[in-house]
Enzyme design. Structure first.
Site, PDB file in Angstrom:
ATOM      1  N   HIS A 167      -5.245  14.756  37.721  1.00 25.34           N
ATOM      2  CA  HIS A 167      -5.968  13.325  37.204  1.00 25.34           C
ATOM      3  C   HIS A 167      -7.431  14.631  36.681  1.00 25.34           C
ATOM      4  CE1 HIS A 167      -7.432   9.205  36.696  1.00 25.34           C
ATOM      5  NE2 HIS A 167      -6.585   9.363  35.836  1.00 25.34           N
ATOM      6  N   GLU A 212      -9.142  12.145  34.380  1.00 29.23           N
ATOM      7  CA  GLU A 212      -9.978  11.019  33.489  1.00 29.23           C
ATOM      8  C   GLU A 212     -11.389  11.450  32.266  1.00 29.23           C
ATOM      9  OE1 GLU A 212      -9.571   7.794  32.721  1.00 29.23           O
ATOM     10  OE2 GLU A 212     -10.779   8.207  31.347  1.00 29.23           O
ATOM     11  N   HIS A 269      -3.003   9.007  29.340  1.00 27.36           N
ATOM     12  CA  HIS A 269      -2.964   7.358  29.439  1.00 27.36           C
ATOM     13  C   HIS A 269      -3.631   7.359  28.211  1.00 27.36           C
ATOM     14  CE1 HIS A 269      -1.036   5.249  32.321  1.00 27.36           C
ATOM     15  NE2 HIS A 269       0.154   6.584  32.680  1.00 27.36           N
ATOM     16  N   GLU A 270      -4.522   6.802  27.742  1.00 29.69           N
ATOM     17  CA  GLU A 270      -4.621   5.871  26.042  1.00 29.69           C
ATOM     18  C   GLU A 270      -4.463   6.811  25.501  1.00 29.69           C
ATOM     19  OE1 GLU A 270      -6.588   5.725  29.752  1.00 29.69           O
ATOM     20  OE2 GLU A 270      -5.886   4.179  29.376  1.00 29.69           O
ATOM     21  N   GLU A 318      -0.434  -2.330  34.350  1.00 29.97           N
ATOM     22  CA  GLU A 318      -1.308  -2.219  34.945  1.00 29.97           C
ATOM     23  C   GLU A 318      -2.305  -3.504  34.970  1.00 29.97           C
ATOM     24  OE1 GLU A 318      -3.568   1.872  33.807  1.00 29.97           O
ATOM     25  OE2 GLU A 318      -4.117   0.414  31.965  1.00 29.97           O
TER      26      GLU A 318
HETATM   27  C1  NOJ Z   1      -6.293   3.572  32.882  1.00 26.04           C
HETATM   28  C2  NOJ Z   1      -4.978   3.588  33.244  1.00 26.04           C
HETATM   29  O1  NOJ Z   1      -3.769   3.485  32.396  1.00 26.04           O
HETATM   30  C3  NOJ Z   1      -5.214   4.038  34.443  1.00 26.04           C
HETATM   31  O2  NOJ Z   1      -3.503   4.317  35.018  1.00 26.04           O
HETATM   32  C4  NOJ Z   1      -5.542   4.818  35.215  1.00 26.04           C
HETATM   33  O3  NOJ Z   1      -6.276   4.292  36.616  1.00 26.04           O
HETATM   34  C5  NOJ Z   1      -7.639   4.457  34.832  1.00 26.04           C
HETATM   35  N1  NOJ Z   1      -7.869   4.425  33.403  1.00 26.04           N
HETATM   36  C6  NOJ Z   1      -8.296   5.364  35.326  1.00 26.04           C
HETATM   37  O4  NOJ Z   1      -8.174   6.321  34.915  1.00 26.04           O
END
Ligand code: NOJ
Length: 684
Positions: free
Chosen positions: A388, A390, A458-459, A483
């Site tokens: 992951h 982010e 994501h995003e 979510e």
């Molecule tokens: C938003 C994402 O859609 C989600 O899946 C993720 O857990 C969080 N950001 C943290 O990265």
């Protein structure tokens, strides 16, 4: 009229002062150029009027797009598209079938007629512009090319003049553009004439039932497309490009080509999916070896953070611990999942992570997370960790560590990474879907491919068919996913949500929606079920199963906590369901109401059917005509049980089996907010 009819079978026509000429003949200021689809139903006409280029689109001789402008505005240059004449034309016809690495369908037919129109500007600076149209049976793509030329080298586009003048004040299903957060809004519907600035794909239903979708394909080095409604001219949508921080839309140098602007056409809602128009407009697979790219189901240390039983940050509730991850790996191995996603494994989550995108490390694990040992533990059990990253839109920070981050995962045999871009612009003020970010995402896809890593973004920016060229670009979010049902205070997704997604967002490409929540009332947090007014899942349990078939993704999550699948007979469907398909048949559907989809597994004979409803109860008759004649099957049916209702009784699931064949009809009874999931497997 007689001349019109006599020409309907010709794919290309060039009319000059009423006469018909060969397609590549020189033309004058009054020229009309035509190109039709292989089945003759769709026809694009290009007209130069007073030096301005206009195109229009007809289907079955009725207008879909009325004459609409083409061209550009630049910084420090006059607009291009005002004083044009046709210099030359060229035509081409294609009919070939190609095989996807994975997808909703194995084989894709690319059958189209192409018309290239080279235009020259009258008078100084005498610039050149090429517009290319490809007309398919399922729609149209067109793109601009700016050839290398003395009068135009480096340029800054401040506006793309492309218009879509809709022939009908069609009903559009839309989400707003340039509003927080990104594409994560509930869809609304209203006539085209009322639209402000909206995202694509934009799905529209004409009053006579025709369905039209505007989107883009092959977005490589340009700004993301949005559409803005015109205040002065009803039913007119204009291209509006996401900007750089200084307002410029696109920076480039000739030779240059834009993404395709796509107009998908279908006679009814069911005809919209699977959508392959955009895939056909992307270049073929660029990767030599795709043997490491494998669609899979996965579980993860994820939902716990969203409902609040775990944290990304370090501390007593830290989710990404070695012990917890082993528990998830064991669960994955026991139940046949290919991957385990672990979020919150890396330093940077403490404090306000959304604000601190520049502080993430993509190589340093938290002290209580033994990454190499876990990668080995997973490998021994034939499960893969899913890494992951982010970024919180800290793009410079991420790009500085991109190679090192992917090196680390590749070295440990990690084959999939989920990335994240929480935030609405970069720290330098560039738009989330602008050219700066488009370049970034392409860089990440290419780097991931070099490291043999599959991506789940994501995003993201909207999908424009990248997966054809880079089949490691597996899936993405780009809409309100599951979510939103977790977050207290948001209200969650209403029961109609997924019945709209199927006909809108999903036409662009796969979505990592993360279905499969069984604790629908989110009792795991406090032990008390949430009320209908609080955030919680607004579907029945059977509908959660059906979403695996309806909402396509080659990486498909079982989102809930492992303990919520214990002693749940319905979990068997998630174990069984496929994620890679040979054929897809949309059997029935209406936007915002219901949809029924059948898909055949790619490397086998099983079929799966998913049906979902909005807040209404429905009974649907489903003939199984898609099965091969003469073969006997068993249908394993997971239906809404007696009294099921998303609001106050979402859990009953009735599991039954019955013999079926191609002549059988199933009667599907869907509860309010309900669904049905069926596995159809050959008897022998
Ligand atoms: C938003 C994402 O859609 C989600 O899946 C993720 O857990 C969080 N950001 C943290 O990265």
């Amino acid at each position: 009229m007689s001349m019109w009819l006599s020409c309907r079978t010709l794919p290309f026509r060039l009319a000059v002062a009423g006469a018909m000429l060969g397609a590549a003949a020189p033309a004058t200021a009054q020229d009309q150029l035509h190109v039709t689809s292989p089945d003759g139903r769709n026809e694009v006409t290009v007209v130069i009027r007073g030096g301005r280029i206009h195109y229009s689109l007809q289907r079955d001789d009725r207008a879909v797009i009325q004459p609409s402008r083409l061209g550009f505005e630049f910084r420090n240059e006059p607009p291009l598209g005002d004083r044009m004449r046709v210099a030359s034309t060229a035509t081409n016809s294609v009919d070939e079938t190609w095989t996807q690495s994975w997808g909703e369908v194995r084989e894709v037919r690319d059958q189209h007629n192409e018309l290239r129109i080279s235009l020259a500007e009258e008078g100084a600076p005498g610039r050149q512009l090429v517009v290319v149209f490809r007309v398919f049976n399922d729609g149209v793509g067109f793109r601009y090319e700016l050839p290398e030329q003395p009068g135009l080298a480096e340029f800054e586009i401040t506006g793309e003049l492309t218009e879509f003048v809709m022939a009908d004040d069609a009903r559009a299903w839309w989400i707003p553009a340039f509003q927080r957060p990104r594409y994560e809004h509930l869809f609304r519907s209203s006539p085209v004439s009322t639209l402000d600035t909206v995202q694509t794909p934009l799905t529209m239903e004409f009053r006579d039932g025709l369905h039209v979708v505007i989107h883009e394909a092959d977005l490589v080095d340009y700004a993301g497309l949005t559409l803005v409604g015109s205040r002065e001219r009803n039913r007119t949508l204009r291209a509006y490009l996401a900007p750089w921080a200084d307002g410029v839309k696109v920076r480039g140098r000739t030779p240059f080509q834009t993404p395709w602007r796509t107009i998908q056409l279908a006679d009814d809602a069911a005809g919209l999916s699977p959508s392959v128009l955009g895939l056909n407009l992307n270049p073929p697979n660029a990767l030599d070896d795709v043997s490491w790219i494998r669609p899979m189901k996965y579980v993860g240390i994820w939902w716990g953070m969203h409902i609040g039983t775990m944290t990304w940050s370090s501390g007593p509730k830290h989710g990404a611990t070695t012990a917890n991850t082993k528990k998830y790996i064991d669960f994955a191995a026991e139940n046949g999942f290919g991957g385990v996603l672990v979020e919150g494994w890396n330093v940077g989550w403490d404090g306000s992570w959304i604000e601190n995108g520049d502080l993430f490390s993509f190589t340093e694990p938290y002290a209580d997370y033994d990454l190499p040992a876990l990668a080995a533990y997973a490998r021994d059990r034939h499960v893969g960790l899913i890494g992951h990253h982010e970024t919180s839109m800290g793009i410079e920070n991420y790009e500085g560590q991109l190679e090192a981050g992917f090196d680390l995962f590749e070295g440990l045999g990690i084959r999939a990474v989920k990335t994240g871009y929480v935030g609405d612009e970069t720290s330098h003020g560039h738009a989330h879907h602008g050219q700066y970010m488009v370049r970034h995402w392409r860089k990440v896809i290419e780097s991931a491919a070099r490291h043999r890593i599959m991506l789940d973004v994501h995003e993201p920016i909207h999908d424009t068919g990248e997966r054809r060229t880079f089949p490691n670009m597996m899936t993405r979010e780009g809409a309100r996913g599951q979510e939103f049902n977790a977050w207290a205070g948001d209200g969650g997704n209403p029961p109609e949500h997924e019945t709209i997604l199927f006909f809108t967002r999903m036409l662009a490409g796969p979505m990592d929606f993360t279905p499969g929540v069984f604790d629908l009332l989110i009792k795991s947090v406090t032990g008390t079920p949430r009320t209908p007014e609080e955030s919680r899942v607004r579907t029945t349990l059977a509908k959660q199963l059906a979403l695996y078939v309806v909402l396509y993704s080659p990486l498909q999550m079982a989102a809930d906590l492992p303990e919520n699948y214990e002693n749940q007979p319905a979990f068997q469907f998630i174990r069984d369901v496929e994620v890679d398909w040979g054929k897809t048949r949309v059997l029935d559907g209406k936007i915002g109401e219901y949809v029924v989809v059948a898909r055949q597994e790619r490397d086998g004979d099983d079929w799966f059917v998913g049906a979902i409803s909005d807040e209404e109860a429905r009974t649907l008759e489903v003939p199984l005509w898609f099965l091969p004649l003469g073969r006997s099957y068993v249908a394993e049916i997971y239906a809404d049980g007696p009294g099921a209702h998303w609001r106050d009784n979402p859990f009953p699931v009735k599991i039954s089996t019955r013999p079926v064949d191609a002549r059988s009809r199933l009667t599907l009874r869907l509860a309010p907010g309900g669904g049905q999931a069926i596995r159809i497997r050959p008897l022998n």
